[in-house]
Each structure stands twice: as structure tokens, then as C-alpha cells.
Design a protein around this motif. Sequence first.
Motif, PDB file in Angstrom:
ATOM      1  N   GLY A   7      52.255 -20.704 -41.866  1.00 20.21           N
ATOM      2  CA  GLY A   7      52.881 -21.290 -43.040  1.00 20.21           C
ATOM      3  C   GLY A   7      51.901 -21.734 -44.105  1.00 20.21           C
ATOM      4  O   GLY A   7      52.271 -21.872 -45.271  1.00 20.21           O
ATOM      5  N   THR A   8      50.621 -21.953 -43.724  1.00 21.00           N
ATOM      6  CA  THR A   8      49.648 -22.448 -44.699  1.00 21.00           C
ATOM      7  C   THR A   8      48.498 -21.486 -44.976  1.00 21.00           C
ATOM      8  O   THR A   8      47.889 -21.556 -46.032  1.00 21.00           O
ATOM      9  N   LYS A   9      48.180 -20.605 -44.009  1.00 24.00           N
ATOM     10  CA  LYS A   9      47.030 -19.719 -44.228  1.00 24.00           C
ATOM     11  C   LYS A   9      47.257 -18.351 -43.608  1.00 24.00           C
ATOM     12  O   LYS A   9      48.086 -18.160 -42.729  1.00 24.00           O
ATOM     13  N   ILE A  10      46.496 -17.372 -44.125  1.00 23.66           N
ATOM     14  CA  ILE A  10      46.472 -16.019 -43.576  1.00 23.66           C
ATOM     15  C   ILE A  10      45.028 -15.734 -43.194  1.00 23.66           C
ATOM     16  O   ILE A  10      44.125 -15.820 -44.028  1.00 23.66           O
ATOM     17  N   ASP A  11      44.806 -15.411 -41.941  1.00 25.81           N
ATOM     18  CA  ASP A  11      43.470 -15.147 -41.412  1.00 25.81           C
ATOM     19  C   ASP A  11      43.400 -13.677 -41.018  1.00 25.81           C
ATOM     20  O   ASP A  11      44.228 -13.201 -40.235  1.00 25.81           O
ATOM     21  N   ALA A  12      42.457 -12.927 -41.588  1.00 26.45           N
ATOM     22  CA  ALA A  12      42.330 -11.492 -41.316  1.00 26.45           C
ATOM     23  C   ALA A  12      40.938 -11.185 -40.789  1.00 26.45           C
ATOM     24  O   ALA A  12      39.941 -11.634 -41.369  1.00 26.45           O
ATOM     25  N   ARG A  13      40.883 -10.428 -39.693  1.00 23.65           N
ATOM     26  CA  ARG A  13      39.592 -10.089 -39.088  1.00 23.65           C
ATOM     27  C   ARG A  13      39.546  -8.608 -38.752  1.00 23.65           C
ATOM     28  O   ARG A  13      40.480  -8.070 -38.153  1.00 23.65           O
ATOM     29  N   LEU A  14      38.445  -7.979 -39.149  1.00 24.52           N
ATOM     30  CA  LEU A  14      38.190  -6.589 -38.793  1.00 24.52           C
ATOM     31  C   LEU A  14      37.392  -6.583 -37.496  1.00 24.52           C
ATOM     32  O   LEU A  14      36.330  -7.204 -37.418  1.00 24.52           O
ATOM     33  N   LEU A  15      37.908  -5.908 -36.489  1.00 22.39           N
ATOM     34  CA  LEU A  15      37.317  -5.952 -35.151  1.00 22.39           C
ATOM     35  C   LEU A  15      36.842  -4.582 -34.715  1.00 22.39           C
ATOM     36  O   LEU A  15      37.442  -3.558 -35.063  1.00 22.39           O
ATOM     37  N   ASP A  16      35.773  -4.582 -33.920  1.00 24.20           N
ATOM     38  CA  ASP A  16      35.343  -3.318 -33.333  1.00 24.20           C
ATOM     39  C   ASP A  16      36.091  -3.089 -32.018  1.00 24.20           C
ATOM     40  O   ASP A  16      36.934  -3.901 -31.618  1.00 24.20           O
ATOM     41  N   ALA A  17      35.795  -1.986 -31.356  1.00 20.36           N
ATOM     42  CA  ALA A  17      36.547  -1.603 -30.163  1.00 20.36           C
ATOM     43  C   ALA A  17      36.420  -2.618 -29.035  1.00 20.36           C
ATOM     44  O   ALA A  17      37.301  -2.710 -28.174  1.00 20.36           O
ATOM     45  N   SER A  18      35.357  -3.414 -29.049  1.00 21.47           N
ATOM     46  CA  SER A  18      35.167  -4.404 -27.987  1.00 21.47           C
ATOM     47  C   SER A  18      35.713  -5.776 -28.370  1.00 21.47           C
ATOM     48  O   SER A  18      35.610  -6.733 -27.597  1.00 21.47           O
ATOM     49  N   GLY A  19      36.278  -5.899 -29.567  1.00 20.70           N
ATOM     50  CA  GLY A  19      36.829  -7.169 -30.022  1.00 20.70           C
ATOM     51  C   GLY A  19      35.884  -8.008 -30.839  1.00 20.70           C
ATOM     52  O   GLY A  19      36.232  -9.123 -31.237  1.00 20.70           O
ATOM     53  N   GLY A  20      34.678  -7.506 -31.132  1.00 22.20           N
ATOM     54  CA  GLY A  20      33.741  -8.239 -31.972  1.00 22.20           C
ATOM     55  C   GLY A  20      34.176  -8.244 -33.425  1.00 22.20           C
ATOM     56  O   GLY A  20      34.728  -7.256 -33.923  1.00 22.20           O
ATOM     57  N   LEU A  22      33.763  -7.855 -37.211  1.00 23.91           N
ATOM     58  CA  LEU A  22      32.896  -7.165 -38.163  1.00 23.91           C
ATOM     59  C   LEU A  22      32.974  -7.783 -39.555  1.00 23.91           C
ATOM     60  O   LEU A  22      32.009  -7.768 -40.309  1.00 23.91           O
ATOM     61  N   ALA A  23      34.156  -8.273 -39.901  1.00 23.82           N
ATOM     62  CA  ALA A  23      34.362  -8.891 -41.218  1.00 23.82           C
ATOM     63  C   ALA A  23      35.554  -9.832 -41.110  1.00 23.82           C
ATOM     64  O   ALA A  23      36.425  -9.662 -40.255  1.00 23.82           O
ATOM     65  N   HIS A  24      35.576 -10.824 -42.004  1.00 20.50           N
ATOM     66  CA  HIS A  24      36.562 -11.887 -41.894  1.00 20.50           C
ATOM     67  C   HIS A  24      36.935 -12.374 -43.288  1.00 20.50           C
ATOM     68  O   HIS A  24      36.060 -12.548 -44.141  1.00 20.50           O
ATOM     69  N   ALA A  25      38.228 -12.568 -43.527  1.00 20.89           N
ATOM     70  CA  ALA A  25      38.672 -13.125 -44.806  1.00 20.89           C
ATOM     71  C   ALA A  25      39.879 -14.019 -44.558  1.00 20.89           C
ATOM     72  O   ALA A  25      40.640 -13.802 -43.617  1.00 20.89           O
ATOM     73  N   ARG A  26      40.020 -15.016 -45.410  1.00 19.57           N
ATOM     74  CA  ARG A  26      41.133 -15.953 -45.252  1.00 19.57           C
ATOM     75  C   ARG A  26      41.654 -16.335 -46.624  1.00 19.57           C
ATOM     76  O   ARG A  26      40.893 -16.422 -47.589  1.00 19.57           O
ATOM     77  N   SER A  27      42.959 -16.575 -46.704  1.00 22.50           N
ATOM     78  CA  SER A  27      43.538 -17.055 -47.952  1.00 22.50           C
ATOM     79  C   SER A  27      44.729 -17.955 -47.635  1.00 22.50           C
ATOM     80  O   SER A  27      45.230 -17.967 -46.508  1.00 22.50           O
ATOM     81  N   ALA A  28      45.164 -18.700 -48.633  1.00 23.42           N
ATOM     82  CA  ALA A  28      46.340 -19.548 -48.464  1.00 23.42           C
ATOM     83  C   ALA A  28      47.597 -18.685 -48.474  1.00 23.42           C
ATOM     84  O   ALA A  28      47.666 -17.674 -49.179  1.00 23.42           O
ATOM     85  N   THR A  29      48.577 -19.063 -47.684  1.00 24.63           N
ATOM     86  CA  THR A  29      49.856 -18.350 -47.693  1.00 24.63           C
ATOM     87  C   THR A  29      50.545 -18.611 -49.030  1.00 24.63           C
ATOM     88  O   THR A  29      50.746 -19.767 -49.403  1.00 24.63           O
ATOM     89  N   PRO A  30      50.903 -17.566 -49.783  1.00 29.09           N
ATOM     90  CA  PRO A  30      51.527 -17.768 -51.095  1.00 29.09           C
ATOM     91  C   PRO A  30      52.803 -18.599 -51.000  1.00 29.09           C
ATOM     92  O   PRO A  30      53.669 -18.309 -50.155  1.00 29.09           O
ATOM     93  N   PRO A  31      52.936 -19.630 -51.810  1.00 29.73           N
ATOM     94  CA  PRO A  31      54.136 -20.478 -51.748  1.00 29.73           C
ATOM     95  C   PRO A  31      55.410 -19.737 -52.097  1.00 29.73           C
ATOM     96  O   PRO A  31      56.501 -20.150 -51.699  1.00 29.73           O
ATOM     97  N   ALA A  32      55.283 -18.636 -52.838  1.00 28.58           N
ATOM     98  CA  ALA A  32      56.478 -17.855 -53.200  1.00 28.58           C
ATOM     99  C   ALA A  32      57.083 -17.170 -51.983  1.00 28.58           C
ATOM    100  O   ALA A  32      58.258 -16.797 -51.990  1.00 28.58           O
ATOM    101  N   GLY A  33      56.267 -16.996 -50.917  1.00 27.30           N
ATOM    102  CA  GLY A  33      56.773 -16.405 -49.681  1.00 27.30           C
ATOM    103  C   GLY A  33      57.188 -14.953 -49.839  1.00 27.30           C
ATOM    104  O   GLY A  33      56.773 -14.250 -50.765  1.00 27.30           O
ATOM    105  N   GLY A  34      58.012 -14.459 -48.913  1.00 32.88           N
ATOM    106  CA  GLY A  34      58.580 -13.132 -48.987  1.00 32.88           C
ATOM    107  C   GLY A  34      57.600 -12.030 -49.307  1.00 32.88           C
ATOM    108  O   GLY A  34      56.587 -11.840 -48.640  1.00 32.88           O
ATOM    109  N   GLN A  35      57.900 -11.280 -50.344  1.00 31.47           N
ATOM    110  CA  GLN A  35      57.086 -10.129 -50.723  1.00 31.47           C
ATOM    111  C   GLN A  35      55.699 -10.518 -51.216  1.00 31.47           C
ATOM    112  O   GLN A  35      54.751  -9.729 -51.123  1.00 31.47           O
ATOM    113  N   ALA A  36      55.549 -11.756 -51.710  1.00 29.40           N
ATOM    114  CA  ALA A  36      54.226 -12.214 -52.131  1.00 29.40           C
ATOM    115  C   ALA A  36      53.289 -12.305 -50.929  1.00 29.40           C
ATOM    116  O   ALA A  36      52.092 -12.017 -51.037  1.00 29.40           O
ATOM    117  N   VAL A  37      53.825 -12.675 -49.768  1.00 27.60           N
ATOM    118  CA  VAL A  37      53.017 -12.741 -48.548  1.00 27.60           C
ATOM    119  C   VAL A  37      52.617 -11.338 -48.109  1.00 27.60           C
ATOM    120  O   VAL A  37      51.466 -11.094 -47.724  1.00 27.60           O
TER     121      VAL A  37
END
Length: 299
Positions: A7-20, A22-37
Motif C-alpha cells: 500500500g505504501t511502496k513498490i520494491d523491484a529487484r532483478l535477480l540472477d538464476a541463484s537468487g542474487g 543484480l539491480a534494485h529500485a523502489r518507489s512510492a505506491t501511486p496514491p491514484a491506485g489502479g492503472q497508475a500502479v
Amino acid sequence: MGVDLGGTKIDARLLDASGGVLAHARSATPPAGGQAVVAEIAALVAAVTEDRDPAELAGVGIGAAGIIEPATGDVLDATDAIADWKGVHLAAGVAELTGLHVRAINDVHAHALGESVLAGLPRGASLLLIAVGTGVGGAFIRDGEVVAGAHGAAGHFGHIASPHAIGLPCSCGGRGHAEASGSGPAILATYRRLGGSASDAIEVSARAADGDESARAAIDLSATTVGSVVGGLVNGLDPDLVVVSGGVPRIPGWWQTFEAAARQEALPLLASVALRPSAGDSAACLGAASLVREKEYTP
């Protein structure tokens, strides 16, 4: 790619085949919700995979708040934690914007999958996850798969009736459910019923540390409530491992009371079940990514 959507944040992680990671980005969940998310998730995917060959990416797994239809990735039902969320075609929407294979499940289900991976559970083993924060939820993993239930709603353990919450109003509109005395907001509500004044559970925790008996009683009620529910679930499910996550279990003194209540409620044969705190904040993304990480896909 694993995405943890709340409800407050979106956490995105790019992972390799072993689960490590590789890259990470985070943003606030858009208050408009729905298609904005949906659009924000697609933007995070683009940001994290920039300068990478799209052919290298097996797909995007999303763990999202709400009741998610696992087969389609649609949001079947949801609270107001994310605005206009019910009915959103989450997986299909992100797939359309990114051109990638996308799957989606409930966020707590994704978290449990990740915990099972991090725990290195052997084939055939089972894991019970209990998440205690704003609400009380969870999931059951058996042989590496989420037991999602007939409607994708399995794991609403906070809505089991509890003798410690009789008459108390629950967030679902019912009364007497475990969440009504076990969650973070419930700790604050209990403290206020006992005559205390605080703004949130964190402040209640601080007052308990300073010797406030009402604050300690509110925390102990939460821990006892959740512990008795876990003990009952252990009796019914007989898991190999129980993992407890969320902010509430980190409150000083909560875990000891919780564990005592869980083991007291469990049958003698099951009273020694392993109880562990969460392995870390990467579990939800790892679990979501596992939906696509080892799956063959032809666009």
C-alpha cells in the motif's frame, strides 16, 4: 524480476538464476491506485533492466496486496490500502506495457515462497508463514507451492476467531477475530482501552520499555493472540517450519510471549516445531521472482 507491491511502496529487484540481486529500485505506491500502479511497476521494470538484453529476462513475478487470482494475475478483491485496486488486470497490464511474461500472486503468498527458498527446505517439506503488522495474515507452502485455496484467498489467519478478541471489531467488519487483538493497530487500540494515550504501536512499545504496565499488557495480548493462533494452525497443518514476519514481532518482549503461547497451544508431539523470524526484506521479491525464474516461456 521480482516485485513486492504494498500500500505504501513498490520494491523491484532483478535477480540472477541463484537468487542474487543484480539491480534494485523502489518507489512510492501511486496514491491514484489502479492503472497508475500498473504503469509505475512497468516503469520500475524498465529502469532496473535498462541496458540489458530483454531476451535475458525470464519474466516478472509480482507479489501484490489483495486477493489475486493466480492463474490470471487479476485482483479479485482488495481493501482500500491501494485505491481502485479491485478488478485491476495486474499481470496482463504489466505484460502489455513491458512485453514480458508476467505472473502475479498475493504479496504474503510471495513472501512465504521466498522464505521457503531462503530456508532451503527439501522437496516435500512445508512452511507456515504468519505476517503480523497492520493486519495478521499468512500463507502455507507445501512442496514448494503456495496452497492458495479455491478462491486464492487462503492465508487470512487473522480472521480466525480468537478467545482473546471476543467482541472486538475487526478490519473485515466482523468481530472477535485474531487480528482485532493481535495486529499493530490492535496494540494501540488495546492500550487506549486500558487508559493509555499514544499515537501508534511504536510509541506503545517505547512506553512498555519505560515500565508502563498497560503498554506491556497490550503487547502481551497481541503476542498471546498470535501465538495461540499459530499453535492451533500447527496442530492442523503440521508444518516443518513456522516463519513469523512483520514489524510487530520485532517489538521487544513480543517474541518470547508469542513463542510461549504457540508452544502451549500446540499438541505435545508438535510443541517443538521450529519457530523463526523472517529471513529478511528480500523474501517477497525472491518469492515473486520464483514464479517465473525457473519457468520456460516462449513469447
